[in-house]
Design an enzyme around this catalytic site. Structure first.
Site, PDB file in Angstrom:
ATOM      1  N   GLU A 195      -3.304  -1.275  -3.031  1.00  0.00           N
ATOM      2  CA  GLU A 195      -3.068  -1.355  -4.465  1.00  0.00           C
ATOM      3  C   GLU A 195      -3.321  -0.031  -5.181  1.00  0.00           C
ATOM      4  O   GLU A 195      -3.213   0.040  -6.405  1.00  0.00           O
ATOM      5  CB  GLU A 195      -3.970  -2.434  -5.083  1.00  0.00           C
ATOM      6  CG  GLU A 195      -3.854  -3.804  -4.432  1.00  0.00           C
ATOM      7  CD  GLU A 195      -2.504  -4.425  -4.674  1.00  0.00           C
ATOM      8  OE1 GLU A 195      -1.863  -4.080  -5.685  1.00  0.00           O
ATOM      9  OE2 GLU A 195      -2.077  -5.261  -3.853  1.00  0.00           O
ATOM     10  N   HIS A 215       4.414 -14.621  -8.550  1.00  0.00           N
ATOM     11  CA  HIS A 215       3.672 -13.664  -9.388  1.00  0.00           C
ATOM     12  C   HIS A 215       3.000 -14.392 -10.557  1.00  0.00           C
ATOM     13  O   HIS A 215       3.268 -14.108 -11.716  1.00  0.00           O
ATOM     14  CB  HIS A 215       4.635 -12.597  -9.921  1.00  0.00           C
ATOM     15  CG  HIS A 215       3.943 -11.417 -10.539  1.00  0.00           C
ATOM     16  ND1 HIS A 215       3.858 -10.205  -9.921  1.00  0.00           N
ATOM     17  CD2 HIS A 215       3.308 -11.259 -11.727  1.00  0.00           C
ATOM     18  CE1 HIS A 215       3.204  -9.356 -10.693  1.00  0.00           C
ATOM     19  NE2 HIS A 215       2.863  -9.980 -11.799  1.00  0.00           N
ATOM     20  N   ASP A 233      -2.314  -9.638 -12.984  1.00  0.00           N
ATOM     21  CA  ASP A 233      -2.738  -8.608 -12.034  1.00  0.00           C
ATOM     22  C   ASP A 233      -3.463  -9.304 -10.883  1.00  0.00           C
ATOM     23  O   ASP A 233      -3.951 -10.429 -11.028  1.00  0.00           O
ATOM     24  CB  ASP A 233      -3.667  -7.598 -12.720  1.00  0.00           C
ATOM     25  CG  ASP A 233      -3.954  -6.378 -11.845  1.00  0.00           C
ATOM     26  OD1 ASP A 233      -3.158  -6.147 -10.911  1.00  0.00           O
ATOM     27  OD2 ASP A 233      -4.956  -5.691 -12.093  1.00  0.00           O
ATOM     28  N   ARG A 278      -3.519  -9.099  -3.861  1.00  0.00           N
ATOM     29  CA  ARG A 278      -4.816  -9.374  -3.239  1.00  0.00           C
ATOM     30  C   ARG A 278      -5.045 -10.870  -3.072  1.00  0.00           C
ATOM     31  O   ARG A 278      -5.528 -11.330  -2.029  1.00  0.00           O
ATOM     32  CB  ARG A 278      -5.934  -8.761  -4.084  1.00  0.00           C
ATOM     33  CG  ARG A 278      -6.109  -7.259  -3.906  1.00  0.00           C
ATOM     34  CD  ARG A 278      -6.913  -6.637  -5.025  1.00  0.00           C
ATOM     35  NE  ARG A 278      -6.104  -6.461  -6.223  1.00  0.00           N
ATOM     36  CZ  ARG A 278      -6.593  -6.104  -7.404  1.00  0.00           C
ATOM     37  NH1 ARG A 278      -7.891  -5.903  -7.546  1.00  0.00           N
ATOM     38  NH2 ARG A 278      -5.800  -5.939  -8.432  1.00  0.00           N
ATOM     39  N   THR A 279      -4.689 -11.658  -4.095  1.00  0.00           N
ATOM     40  CA  THR A 279      -4.870 -13.111  -4.004  1.00  0.00           C
ATOM     41  C   THR A 279      -3.973 -13.707  -2.925  1.00  0.00           C
ATOM     42  O   THR A 279      -4.390 -14.587  -2.164  1.00  0.00           O
ATOM     43  CB  THR A 279      -4.565 -13.753  -5.368  1.00  0.00           C
ATOM     44  OG1 THR A 279      -5.405 -13.180  -6.367  1.00  0.00           O
ATOM     45  CG2 THR A 279      -4.805 -15.260  -5.319  1.00  0.00           C
ATOM     46  N   ARG A 334      -2.830 -12.191  -0.223  1.00  0.00           N
ATOM     47  CA  ARG A 334      -3.344 -11.817   1.099  1.00  0.00           C
ATOM     48  C   ARG A 334      -4.595 -12.611   1.449  1.00  0.00           C
ATOM     49  O   ARG A 334      -4.824 -12.954   2.612  1.00  0.00           O
ATOM     50  CB  ARG A 334      -3.612 -10.304   1.146  1.00  0.00           C
ATOM     51  CG  ARG A 334      -2.332  -9.475   1.090  1.00  0.00           C
ATOM     52  CD  ARG A 334      -2.578  -8.016   1.417  1.00  0.00           C
ATOM     53  NE  ARG A 334      -3.304  -7.302   0.383  1.00  0.00           N
ATOM     54  CZ  ARG A 334      -2.760  -6.759  -0.700  1.00  0.00           C
ATOM     55  NH1 ARG A 334      -1.459  -6.886  -0.921  1.00  0.00           N
ATOM     56  NH2 ARG A 334      -3.488  -6.103  -1.571  1.00  0.00           N
ATOM     57  N   TYR A 361       5.166  -2.730   4.364  1.00  0.00           N
ATOM     58  CA  TYR A 361       4.775  -3.963   3.683  1.00  0.00           C
ATOM     59  C   TYR A 361       5.698  -4.237   2.494  1.00  0.00           C
ATOM     60  O   TYR A 361       6.255  -5.324   2.349  1.00  0.00           O
ATOM     61  CB  TYR A 361       3.328  -3.807   3.243  1.00  0.00           C
ATOM     62  CG  TYR A 361       2.725  -4.934   2.445  1.00  0.00           C
ATOM     63  CD1 TYR A 361       2.606  -6.211   2.973  1.00  0.00           C
ATOM     64  CD2 TYR A 361       2.222  -4.694   1.167  1.00  0.00           C
ATOM     65  CE1 TYR A 361       2.010  -7.230   2.247  1.00  0.00           C
ATOM     66  CE2 TYR A 361       1.623  -5.701   0.437  1.00  0.00           C
ATOM     67  CZ  TYR A 361       1.521  -6.976   0.987  1.00  0.00           C
ATOM     68  OH  TYR A 361       0.941  -7.979   0.265  1.00  0.00           O
TER      69      TYR A 361
END
Length: 454
Positions: A227, A356, A360, A364-365, A367, A392
């Site tokens: 990120e 989405h 923000d 991360r969430t 993964r 990725y």
């Protein structure tokens, strides 16, 4: 008076009998209700057990990412504004140049000059990445000269996505589909063998404990680095172990690391060993911790504004609630649970990040959700190395264009690399835990960079 007394006595007896019968009827009904309730509860337990037994992955020993004693923005897809291949006034010149390069590449291929042909194919693909003829011939070239059936199949699929009636791509795709599926299954079987080997190592093995601790630091380091976090691995480890700030780094970069640590520990202590379905609240709680240190106002809440991410325009805020309900219905469905855990986890990641739902922290969430699914099936949390950030994003973009299989394969490769890290670190020959970014140590060969597709 005597007559009246004798008349009242039968009336009293009749009233007593009625009361007794009424009481007996109530008791009988209560017994019936209790019996029926017991039967219903028994059936529910039997059905639940049957559901659990039918899914072997749920009975795999969960992998705890935290060794004993260790307490303590959305992914930007590759932007491609080129519309589906239909020659028009704007892209006609580029298409014409691409076709010239394609014809030259075919000539070189026919003359046996594979290296020059490859460069010309790459040039044609760069000029017109959705031109069906270029995609089809490029795939045939890779299949014939490089024996790369998987990449050829991806190109045939992309050609059909943009031009479904392309005869050559259709014939080639029908030939390669079953071959690629068998290759994918063999890859997943190999990964399962490595998972089983890792699970056979006792939990109290000192090498495994050391590997878990180091892999935990590496997971957080690479996840935030994707990120854009600029902390080094040693700085990340220092923050997690000492909670002391690193000079010259922003508060947000510190908080991103602490937030991911909090989310991982929440998953490990609350969700990992639980058998019930993953809920909306679980995902919100994960996100709340991911973003809690950086933006506590937005943490754990769906976004309320429209966002734009590269070439992908996520759904509007008014659609998120319903889309998340549909996503969770799929996530907990029999069809999803019947998938191989790696495929299931990769698809869960892609579907969530495509919606989405947050302002923000979506990457991360997503993964973390992926790794929750994998850990419940006995795999360690997968580390996606920051060195493979462009792959990725590229595979996410390919999934947006209609073919999610390259992304699933990419996650499978990352899963195998992570397993290699653990197995290498717990072998009798290891003296240290290698960094996940050292491919020659982890796999003996670099990850496929797909240079010919860039």
């Amino acid at each position: 008076m005597l007559i009246m007394g004798r008349l009242k006595e039968p009336e009293t007896m009749t009233s007593g009998i009625k009361t007794h019968l009424f009481t007996k009827m109530i008791l009988d009904r209560c017994k019936t209700v209790l019996i029926l309730s017991s039967i219903v509860c028994t059936l529910a337990v039997v059905i639940s057990l049957r559901k659990l037994l039918s899914y072997d992955g749920r009975f795999s020993k969960p992998f705890s990412p935290l060794p004993a004693g260790l307490y303590g923005n959305y992914i930007e897809t590759v932007s491609d504004s080129t519309p589906s291949w239909v020659p028009n006034h704007q892209n006609g010149v580029r298409d014409a140049e691409a076709v010239v390069s394609l014809n030259a590449a075919l000539d070189m291929k026919n003359n046996g000059k594979a290296d020059k042909a490859l460069k010309l194919f790459q040039h044609a693909f760069a000029l017109s990445p959705k031109h069906a003829d270029i995609l089809n011939h490029y795939g045939e070239f890779l299949e014939d000269t490089k024996n790369d059936v998987v990449k050829a199949d991806e190109l045939y699929t992309l050609a059909l996505t943009n031009y479904p009636e392309h005869t050559g791509a259709l014939v080639n795709r029908q030939r390669t589909a079953s071959i690629v599926e068998n290759l994918d299954r063999e890859m997943l079987r190999k990964i399962d063998d490595k998972r089983d080997a890792l699970q056979s190592i006792p939990e109290n093995n000192s090498a495994l404990r050391r590997a878990k601790k180091e892999a935990y630091f590496q997971h957080i380091y690479h996840t935030v680095a994707i990120e854009g976090n600029t902390m080094s691995l040693s700085q990340t480890r220092s923050i997690l172990e000492t909670r002391i700030a690193v000079s010259g780094k922003s508060i947000d970069e510190h908080n991103e690391i602490l937030g991911l640590d909090a989310a991982m520990k929440y998953i490990n202590s609350t969700l990992l060993y639980r058998l019930r379905d993953i809920s909306m609240g679980d995902i919100l709680e994960i996100h709340k911790r991911v973003l809690g240190h950086v933006d506590p106002v937005e943490g754990g809440h769906f976004r309320r504004t429209q966002v734009y991410v590269g070439g992908h325009i996520p759904p509007g805020p008014s659609e998120i609630q319903q889309l998340m309900i549909q996503f969770l219905d799929w996530l907990n469905s029999e069809d999803a649970l019947d998938l191989h855990p790696v495929r299931y986890a990769a698809l869960a990641h892609y579907k969530l990040v495509h919606i989405h739902p947050f302002i923000d922290g979506n990457g991360r969430t997503s993964r973390l959700l992926m790794n929750l699914v994998l850990m419940q099936a006995g795999y360690p949390p997968v580390i996606i190395a920051k060195q493979h950030r462009h792959l990725y994003y590229q595979h996410l973009q390919t999934a947006n264009e209609g073919d999610v299989r390259p992304f699933v394969r990419f996650i499978a490769q990352c899963t195998e690399r992570t397993l290699n890290l653990y197995l290498w670190a717990t072998s009798e020959f290891s003296h240290m835990v290698p960094a996940i970014g050292q491919p020659h140590i982890l796999t003996g060969e670099p990850m496929e960079e797909e240079d010919h597709l860039l």
